[in-house]
Write a protein that holds these residues in place. Structure first.
Motif, PDB file in Angstrom:
ATOM      1  N   LEU A  87     -45.340  17.563 -75.836  1.00  0.00           N
ATOM      2  CA  LEU A  87     -46.354  16.555 -76.144  1.00  0.00           C
ATOM      3  C   LEU A  87     -47.656  17.253 -76.524  1.00  0.00           C
ATOM      4  N   THR A  88     -48.002  17.155 -77.790  1.00  0.00           N
ATOM      5  CA  THR A  88     -49.191  17.836 -78.312  1.00  0.00           C
ATOM      6  C   THR A  88     -50.195  16.820 -78.826  1.00  0.00           C
ATOM      7  N   LYS A  89     -51.298  17.327 -79.335  1.00  0.00           N
ATOM      8  CA  LYS A  89     -52.340  16.440 -79.872  1.00  0.00           C
ATOM      9  C   LYS A  89     -51.858  15.644 -81.074  1.00  0.00           C
ATOM     10  N   ASP A  90     -50.781  16.094 -81.715  1.00  0.00           N
ATOM     11  CA  ASP A  90     -50.237  15.383 -82.874  1.00  0.00           C
ATOM     12  C   ASP A  90     -49.141  14.386 -82.504  1.00  0.00           C
ATOM     13  N   SER A  91     -48.744  14.355 -81.226  1.00  0.00           N
ATOM     14  CA  SER A  91     -47.667  13.458 -80.795  1.00  0.00           C
ATOM     15  C   SER A  91     -48.202  12.042 -80.610  1.00  0.00           C
ATOM     16  N   HIS A  92     -47.562  11.086 -81.277  1.00  0.00           N
ATOM     17  CA  HIS A  92     -47.920   9.678 -81.104  1.00  0.00           C
ATOM     18  C   HIS A  92     -46.784   9.019 -80.328  1.00  0.00           C
ATOM     19  N   VAL A  93     -47.034   8.724 -79.058  1.00  0.00           N
ATOM     20  CA  VAL A  93     -46.032   8.159 -78.156  1.00  0.00           C
ATOM     21  C   VAL A  93     -46.284   6.657 -78.031  1.00  0.00           C
ATOM     22  N   ILE A  94     -45.245   5.864 -78.288  1.00  0.00           N
ATOM     23  CA  ILE A  94     -45.365   4.412 -78.273  1.00  0.00           C
ATOM     24  C   ILE A  94     -44.406   3.870 -77.212  1.00  0.00           C
ATOM     25  N   SER A  95     -44.955   3.421 -76.095  1.00  0.00           N
ATOM     26  CA  SER A  95     -44.140   2.916 -74.991  1.00  0.00           C
ATOM     27  C   SER A  95     -43.994   1.404 -75.101  1.00  0.00           C
ATOM     28  N   ILE A  96     -42.769   0.908 -74.874  1.00  0.00           N
ATOM     29  CA  ILE A  96     -42.556  -0.547 -74.926  1.00  0.00           C
ATOM     30  C   ILE A  96     -42.314  -1.128 -73.532  1.00  0.00           C
ATOM     31  N   ALA A  97     -42.548  -0.346 -72.482  1.00  0.00           N
ATOM     32  CA  ALA A  97     -42.228  -0.772 -71.117  1.00  0.00           C
ATOM     33  C   ALA A  97     -43.299  -1.694 -70.554  1.00  0.00           C
ATOM     34  N   ALA A  98     -42.869  -2.834 -70.041  1.00  0.00           N
ATOM     35  CA  ALA A  98     -43.785  -3.740 -69.355  1.00  0.00           C
ATOM     36  C   ALA A  98     -44.265  -3.088 -68.062  1.00  0.00           C
ATOM     37  N   GLY A  99     -45.527  -3.306 -67.736  1.00  0.00           N
ATOM     38  CA  GLY A  99     -46.057  -2.813 -66.469  1.00  0.00           C
ATOM     39  C   GLY A  99     -46.527  -1.377 -66.489  1.00  0.00           C
ATOM     40  N   VAL A 100     -46.377  -0.692 -67.629  1.00  0.00           N
ATOM     41  CA  VAL A 100     -46.829   0.706 -67.748  1.00  0.00           C
ATOM     42  C   VAL A 100     -47.964   0.749 -68.759  1.00  0.00           C
ATOM     43  N   SER A 101     -49.153   1.060 -68.301  1.00  0.00           N
ATOM     44  CA  SER A 101     -50.325   1.057 -69.179  1.00  0.00           C
ATOM     45  C   SER A 101     -50.490   2.401 -69.872  1.00  0.00           C
ATOM     46  N   VAL A 102     -51.341   2.432 -70.894  1.00  0.00           N
ATOM     47  CA  VAL A 102     -51.615   3.714 -71.551  1.00  0.00           C
ATOM     48  C   VAL A 102     -52.322   4.667 -70.589  1.00  0.00           C
ATOM     49  N   ASP A 103     -53.123   4.131 -69.664  1.00  0.00           N
ATOM     50  CA  ASP A 103     -53.760   4.999 -68.670  1.00  0.00           C
ATOM     51  C   ASP A 103     -52.713   5.624 -67.745  1.00  0.00           C
ATOM     52  N   ASP A 104     -51.652   4.878 -67.450  1.00  0.00           N
ATOM     53  CA  ASP A 104     -50.558   5.446 -66.651  1.00  0.00           C
ATOM     54  C   ASP A 104     -49.922   6.627 -67.392  1.00  0.00           C
ATOM     55  N   LEU A 105     -49.717   6.464 -68.692  1.00  0.00           N
ATOM     56  CA  LEU A 105     -49.084   7.523 -69.488  1.00  0.00           C
ATOM     57  C   LEU A 105     -49.932   8.796 -69.495  1.00  0.00           C
TER      58      LEU A 105
END
Length: 277
Positions: A87-105
């Motif tokens: 996971l680098t500065k160029d990685s764009h991770v798109i989570s579809i999980a309910a209950g998991v915020s971007v702050d959690d990631l």
């Protein structure tokens, strides 16, 4: 540019098919990793042999510019943690999980760029809303790519994290709620008549489809449609009056129950964060 998928359940399959059909994504652009191969994966690979099936999740993160993480909520952080070096500065991770915020990631690493997506089954027929929430670190280019790609087959709406659970009720969950409500309408009509269940279902499903077109194509709102159909003192007005009397409490309770369920999910993720970090 490659588009990755980690996990390949029903929503990953929906997104893959819609991106291939409508967005500027070709089979050669897709790379998929899933722990257990399934019928959906086999079917999409049979249809598009040029899709790459990866042997590792790390290869997906390393090769894809945009990676959809489509695993269960409690599996999201472990998957990212397992692949932290990729996971680098160029990685764009798109989570579809309910209950998991971007702050959690971001507990895994702040190097990557994180977006949250709540898809809806209705987008499989080109009608529906895709909810998105981008972390502040997501580049304008990555935001634009996701919004434009989703926009080819859905209405994209950016929603603040504090509103995304309730918004999910209105988009992702609402087809289930609507189906459950009108299934009860079907059963009530069957109990009160000699009509078959199939006949009643056909009548109501046609009415639902027609109502949707009136709202989307002729500019009706719910209120204006009620006024158009329900003559004061008439038969339809009786049903409308009953709905206005009984349904507010039902929907208030529905949103309380779903909020409680989301709170349970958030609590589980918070406990997991304490254990992992």
């Amino acid at each position: 540019m490659k588009v990755g998928f980690i996990g390949y359940g029903s929503m990953a399959d929906l997104l893959t098919r819609q991106l291939l059909a409508h967005a500027n994504v070709s089979p050669e652009d897709i790379i998929i990793y899933t722990r257990s191969e399934n019928e959906r994966l086999q079917e999409i690979h049979d249809l598009f042999p040029n899709i790459t099936i990866s042997k590792t999740s790390q290869a997906v993160f390393e090769q894809a510019q945009h990676t959809f993480v489509c695993v269960l909520p409690l599996a999201v952080l472990p998957v990212l943690l397992e692949n932290k070096p990729a996971l680098t500065k160029d990685s764009h991770v798109i989570s579809i999980a309910a209950g998991v915020s971007v702050d959690d990631l971001k507990h895994v690493t702040t190097a990557a760029q994180y977006s949250k997506l709540i898809p809806s089954l209705t987008t499989s027929v080109g009608v529906g809303t895709s909810l998105v929430n981008h972390d502040v670190a997501v580049s304008k280019e990555n935001q634009a790519w996701l919004d434009e790609a989703l926009g080819t087959f859905s209405s994209v709406m950016e929603v603040a994290e504090e509103n995304i659970d309730l918004a999910s009720d209105l988009t992702s969950s609402s087809p289930g709620f609507i189906a459950a409500i009108f299934e009860q309408f079907v059963q009530a009509a069957v109990r009160k008549s000699d009509l078959t269940e199939a006949q009643v279902f056909q009548m109501i499903s046609n009415s639902l489809a027609g109502t949707s077109k009136l709202l989307s194509e002729q500019g009706y709102t719910f209120d204006s449609l009620i006024k158009r159909v329900a003559t004061k003192g008439g038969i339809t007005a009786e049903g409308v009056d009953l709905s206005q009397d009984k349904l507010p409490a039902f929907f208030d309770e529905l949103l309380v129950r779903t909020a409680d369920k989301y709170a349970d999910h958030h609590a589980e993720i918070n406990e997991q964060i304490k254990e992992l970090f």
